[in-house]
Design an enzyme around this catalytic site. Structure first.
Site, PDB file in Angstrom:
ATOM      1  N   GLU A 252      -0.640   3.943  10.328  1.00  0.00           N
ATOM      2  CA  GLU A 252      -2.103   3.810  10.204  1.00  0.00           C
ATOM      3  C   GLU A 252      -2.850   4.793  11.115  1.00  0.00           C
ATOM      4  OE1 GLU A 252      -3.851   0.516   8.880  1.00  0.00           O
ATOM      5  OE2 GLU A 252      -2.053  -0.658   8.492  1.00  0.00           O
TER       6      GLU A 252
ATOM      7  N   SER B 210      -1.373   8.228  17.090  1.00  0.00           N
ATOM      8  CA  SER B 210      -2.322   8.355  18.214  1.00  0.00           C
ATOM      9  C   SER B 210      -2.949   9.745  18.238  1.00  0.00           C
ATOM     10  CB  SER B 210      -1.617   8.068  19.544  1.00  0.00           C
ATOM     11  OG  SER B 210      -1.398   6.692  19.644  1.00  0.00           O
TER      12      SER B 210
ATOM     13  N   GLY C 203       2.701  12.358   5.606  1.00  0.00           N
ATOM     14  CA  GLY C 203       2.167  11.095   6.125  1.00  0.00           C
ATOM     15  C   GLY C 203       0.735  11.304   6.591  1.00  0.00           C
ATOM     16  N   SER C 204       0.585  11.937   7.766  1.00  0.00           N
ATOM     17  CA  SER C 204      -0.770  12.176   8.297  1.00  0.00           C
ATOM     18  C   SER C 204      -1.597  13.036   7.343  1.00  0.00           C
ATOM     19  CB  SER C 204      -0.698  12.906   9.645  1.00  0.00           C
ATOM     20  OG  SER C 204       0.177  12.267  10.520  1.00  0.00           O
TER      21      SER C 204
ATOM     22  N   ILE D  48       9.221  -5.194  34.802  1.00  0.00           N
ATOM     23  CA  ILE D  48       9.068  -6.410  35.616  1.00  0.00           C
ATOM     24  C   ILE D  48      10.290  -7.311  35.458  1.00  0.00           C
ATOM     25  CG2 ILE D  48       7.740  -8.583  35.753  1.00  0.00           C
ATOM     26  CD1 ILE D  48       5.195  -6.887  35.280  1.00  0.00           C
TER      27      ILE D  48
ATOM     28  N   ILE E  58       7.085   2.149   3.152  1.00  0.00           N
ATOM     29  CA  ILE E  58       6.095   1.220   2.613  1.00  0.00           C
ATOM     30  C   ILE E  58       6.445  -0.209   3.049  1.00  0.00           C
ATOM     31  CG2 ILE E  58       4.951   0.387   0.505  1.00  0.00           C
ATOM     32  CD1 ILE E  58       4.604   3.460   1.231  1.00  0.00           C
TER      33      ILE E  58
ATOM     34  N   PHE F 199       0.857  -1.189   0.000  1.00  0.00           N
ATOM     35  CA  PHE F 199       0.000   0.000   0.000  1.00  0.00           C
ATOM     36  C   PHE F 199       0.891   1.236   0.000  1.00  0.00           C
ATOM     37  CE2 PHE F 199      -2.492   3.058   2.701  1.00  0.00           C
ATOM     38  CZ  PHE F 199      -3.638   3.153   1.932  1.00  0.00           C
ATOM     39  N   GLY F 200       0.789   2.045  -1.028  1.00  0.00           N
ATOM     40  CA  GLY F 200       1.676   3.208  -1.154  1.00  0.00           C
ATOM     41  C   GLY F 200       0.943   4.517  -0.999  1.00  0.00           C
TER      42      GLY F 200
ATOM     43  N   GLY G 271      13.261  -6.331  35.024  1.00  0.00           N
ATOM     44  CA  GLY G 271      14.463  -5.669  35.527  1.00  0.00           C
ATOM     45  C   GLY G 271      15.532  -5.606  34.441  1.00  0.00           C
TER      46      GLY G 271
HETATM   47  C1  LIG Z   1       7.142   0.628  10.345  1.00  0.00           C
HETATM   48  C2  LIG Z   1       6.288   1.500   9.482  1.00  0.00           C
HETATM   49  C3  LIG Z   1       5.565   0.951   8.447  1.00  0.00           C
HETATM   50  C4  LIG Z   1       4.787   1.751   7.610  1.00  0.00           C
HETATM   51  N1  LIG Z   1       4.112   1.199   6.563  1.00  0.00           N
HETATM   52  C5  LIG Z   1       3.439   2.004   5.679  1.00  0.00           C
HETATM   53  C6  LIG Z   1       2.828   1.456   4.495  1.00  0.00           C
HETATM   54  O1  LIG Z   1       2.858   0.241   4.274  1.00  0.00           O
HETATM   55  N2  LIG Z   1       2.228   2.307   3.631  1.00  0.00           N
HETATM   56  C7  LIG Z   1       2.178   3.659   3.850  1.00  0.00           C
HETATM   57  O2  LIG Z   1       1.623   4.363   3.013  1.00  0.00           O
HETATM   58  N3  LIG Z   1       2.744   4.196   4.964  1.00  0.00           N
HETATM   59  C8  LIG Z   1       3.369   3.406   5.883  1.00  0.00           C
HETATM   60  N4  LIG Z   1       3.971   3.954   6.998  1.00  0.00           N
HETATM   61  C9  LIG Z   1       3.932   5.390   7.188  1.00  0.00           C
HETATM   62  C10 LIG Z   1       2.970   5.838   8.278  1.00  0.00           C
HETATM   63  O3  LIG Z   1       1.645   5.598   7.895  1.00  0.00           O
HETATM   64  C11 LIG Z   1       3.251   7.303   8.596  1.00  0.00           C
HETATM   65  O4  LIG Z   1       4.516   7.341   9.233  1.00  0.00           O
HETATM   66  C12 LIG Z   1       2.179   7.927   9.482  1.00  0.00           C
HETATM   67  O5  LIG Z   1       1.009   8.130   8.754  1.00  0.00           O
HETATM   68  C13 LIG Z   1       2.631   9.266  10.077  1.00  0.00           C
HETATM   69  O6  LIG Z   1       3.113  10.100   9.084  1.00  0.00           O
HETATM   70  P1  LIG Z   1       4.547  10.810   9.245  1.00  0.00           P
HETATM   71  O7  LIG Z   1       5.518   9.778   9.682  1.00  0.00           O
HETATM   72  O8  LIG Z   1       4.801  11.542   7.985  1.00  0.00           O
HETATM   73  O9  LIG Z   1       4.364  11.815  10.432  1.00  0.00           O
HETATM   74  P2  LIG Z   1       3.726  13.318  10.335  1.00  0.00           P
HETATM   75  O10 LIG Z   1       2.401  13.264   9.677  1.00  0.00           O
HETATM   76  O11 LIG Z   1       4.780  14.186   9.759  1.00  0.00           O
HETATM   77  O12 LIG Z   1       3.543  13.613  11.864  1.00  0.00           O
HETATM   78  C14 LIG Z   1       4.623  13.990  12.732  1.00  0.00           C
HETATM   79  C15 LIG Z   1       4.036  14.232  14.132  1.00  0.00           C
HETATM   80  O13 LIG Z   1       3.098  15.314  14.059  1.00  0.00           O
HETATM   81  C16 LIG Z   1       1.843  14.864  14.559  1.00  0.00           C
HETATM   82  N5  LIG Z   1       0.761  15.496  13.802  1.00  0.00           N
HETATM   83  C17 LIG Z   1       0.585  15.546  12.447  1.00  0.00           C
HETATM   84  N6  LIG Z   1      -0.542  16.185  12.166  1.00  0.00           N
HETATM   85  C18 LIG Z   1      -1.112  16.550  13.329  1.00  0.00           C
HETATM   86  C19 LIG Z   1      -2.299  17.248  13.703  1.00  0.00           C
HETATM   87  N7  LIG Z   1      -3.170  17.682  12.783  1.00  0.00           N
HETATM   88  N8  LIG Z   1      -2.546  17.448  15.013  1.00  0.00           N
HETATM   89  C20 LIG Z   1      -1.690  16.966  15.965  1.00  0.00           C
HETATM   90  N9  LIG Z   1      -0.563  16.320  15.686  1.00  0.00           N
HETATM   91  C21 LIG Z   1      -0.271  16.108  14.389  1.00  0.00           C
HETATM   92  C22 LIG Z   1       1.840  13.360  14.357  1.00  0.00           C
HETATM   93  O14 LIG Z   1       0.914  12.709  15.225  1.00  0.00           O
HETATM   94  C23 LIG Z   1       3.268  13.030  14.687  1.00  0.00           C
HETATM   95  O15 LIG Z   1       3.448  12.957  16.065  1.00  0.00           O
HETATM   96  C24 LIG Z   1       4.739   3.159   7.858  1.00  0.00           C
HETATM   97  C25 LIG Z   1       5.440   3.701   8.934  1.00  0.00           C
HETATM   98  C26 LIG Z   1       6.212   2.902   9.737  1.00  0.00           C
HETATM   99  C27 LIG Z   1       6.974   3.521  10.887  1.00  0.00           C
END
Ligand SMILES: Cc1cc2nc3c(=O)[nH]c(=O)nc-3n(C[C@H](O)[C@H](O)[C@H](O)COP(=O)(O)OP(=O)(O)OC[C@H]3O[C@@H](n4cnc5c(N)ncnc54)[C@H](O)[C@@H]3O)c2cc1C
Length: 401
Positions: free
Chosen positions: A365, A368, A131-132, A339, A157, A123-124, A341
């Site tokens: 995904e 938090s 990201g978010s 737990i 990804i 899934f890309g 240690g």
């Molecule tokens: C091991 C791993 C596997 C993954 N696999 C996939 C995959 O298969 N396909 C894929 O597409 N992606 C994948 N990802 C990417 C993942 O989905 C993103 O890392 C995630 O969506 C967060 O995006 P970001 O890392 O760009 O963080 P950002 O979006 O840059 O966020 C950085 C920080 O800012 C906070 N933040 C951002 N916006 C807000 C807001 N509006 N209010 C408050 N706080 C905010 C976030 O919570 C975070 O703490 C993977 C990530 C990891 C670590």
């Protein structure tokens, strides 16, 4: 809601548990240390039918329900998160998206080989710069005659270098007034000219798994590879996440269980001040919180699975399940180390791996923070789920088996 497991669900649970505990648990530490995915994992999961658990038999699946898939995720992550990640991307984020949004032709061409485990799917969505904020996607899909030309970089990804197919999201309309509506989704075979993939090394956790990048440079795909209508990419990606998040919630529940079981065992074995440490109330408190988290996380994911089975929209409930279970699994893993240690601080015991693995799930995904925004949005009435053009099909035993 009756969460008594059916014979079929118990059979799936048993089969997946046997695979994870007997075949993977004995070797996982070595693969985690070497930062490699064990080569037998994907073929064996395919052979056991795990890669197509919750799909109709007519599409190459096993004809089981969505709760069975959740139970499988719990069992897989009770051994190692990387096993559950396979189901999250191959099934939750990709194949279930095709089941929901794909045409009959796309189901035959992509879903069937994926459900059989002949082709692996990823899934890309995420890019180096976003990201978010999915609306910030800069990858492009330019239409030319009966084709699209895809360009852009995808980062983080899962299974990038193992997958044959990718559900990929790019921008078809750079001028859309709402940038969410300028996105479209495509099913892309990763052996097309112009595709490059690579692995990311040096991760904190999921080291026995595969996480990488995918680069598209003038990748041509026929129009038939677009899933959904032009402009539906954001909605499709979000409904894929509804399914992926369900697998993450169920998996994190398994991680809490693993922390609990390891902590109980060690609390009986370890002696301090003339008694086993399980006799100390402060240790008991940590164990009791793990019990509470496990039971609550399990109910949350079973409810989401039940809603999926019934064909009821569950974005809100799945988000809550994912947020709760992943935060709780990170907490449980941290306390499991406490737990244990000093021994918990080394890889002699599994709990340090649990902590490293649990952190990823509070990021991917939906972080938090994003789930908190969603839950507050629902509670305050700022957020409501409109019905979709294509809903995830309810489980129908008659048609699926
Ligand atoms: C091991 C791993 C596997 C993954 N696999 C996939 C995959 O298969 N396909 C894929 O597409 N992606 C994948 N990802 C990417 C993942 O989905 C993103 O890392 C995630 O969506 C967060 O995006 P970001 O890392 O760009 O963080 P950002 O979006 O840059 O966020 C950085 C920080 O800012 C906070 N933040 C951002 N916006 C807000 C807001 N509006 N209010 C408050 N706080 C905010 C976030 O919570 C975070 O703490 C993977 C990530 C990891 C670590």
């Amino acid at each position: 809601m009756d969460f008594t497991l059916t014979d079929e669900q118990r059979m799936v649970q048993h089969m997946v548990r046997e695979f994870a505990q007997k075949e993977v648990a004995p070797v996982i530490k070595d693969f985690d240390r070497n930062q490699n995915m064990a080569p037998f994992i994907l073929p064996r999961m395919a052979e056991l039918g795990i890669l197509g658990i919750c799909f109709p038999i007519c599409y190459g699946g096993q004809g089981m329900d969505y709760i069975s898939m959740g139970l499988a995720c719990e069992e897989l992550e009770a051994v190692d998160t990387t096993l559950r990640v396979v189901l999250s991307v191959h099934i939750g984020l990709n194949s279930m998206g095709i089941l929901q949004w794909g045409t009959e032709e796309q189901k035959n061409l992509f879903l069937t080989p994926q459900a059989r485990g002949e082709k692996i799917a990823c899934f890309g969505l995420t890019e180096p710069g976003c990201g978010s904020d999915v609306a910030g996607i800069t990858s492009t899909a330019r239409r030319q005659g009966g084709e699209y030309i895809l360009n852009g970089e995808k980062m983080w990804i899962s299974l990038a270098t193992k997958a044959h197919h990718c559900l990929w999201v790019g921008r078809t309309n750079p001028d859309a007034s709402d940038p969410h509506e300028g996105l479209s989704a495509f099913l892309v075979e990763l052996d097309r000219p112009g595709v490059k993939t690579g692995d990311i090394h040096g991760k904190l956790g999921v080291r026995a798994g595969s996480t990488g990048w995918i680069s598209f440079q003038d990748v041509r795909v026929p129009e038939q590879n677009r899933i959904g209508e032009e402009g539906e990419g954001f909605k499709i990606a979000m409904s894929c996440l509804d399914n992926g998040r369900y697998t993450v919630a169920a998996g994190a529940t398994g991680l809490i269980r693993a922390c609990l079981e390891a902590s109980i065992k060690y609390s009986h074995e370890r002696q301090a001040f003339g008694r086993e440490i399980g006799k100390f109330q402060l240790i008991q408190q940590k164990i009791s919180y793990m019990v509470q988290s496990y039971e609550a996380a399990r109910l949350f994911y079973l409810r989401a699975g039940w809603m999926k089975n019934k064909g009821i929209r569950n974005t809100r409930e799945t988000s809550l399940a994912k947020w709760f279970a992943t935060d709780a699994s990170f907490q449980a893993a941290s306390e499991a180390i406490q737990i244990h240690g000093a021994y918990g601080y080394s890889d002699e015991y599994d709990v340090e791996r649990y902590l490293r693995n649990s952190k990823g799930a509070v990021i991917y995904e939906g972080t938090s923070e994003i789930h908190q925004l969603m839950q507050a949005g629902y509670a305050l009435g700022y957020r409501m789920d409109a019905s979709l053009r294509c809903e995830l099909p309810a489980y129908d035993v008659e048609k699926w088996q």
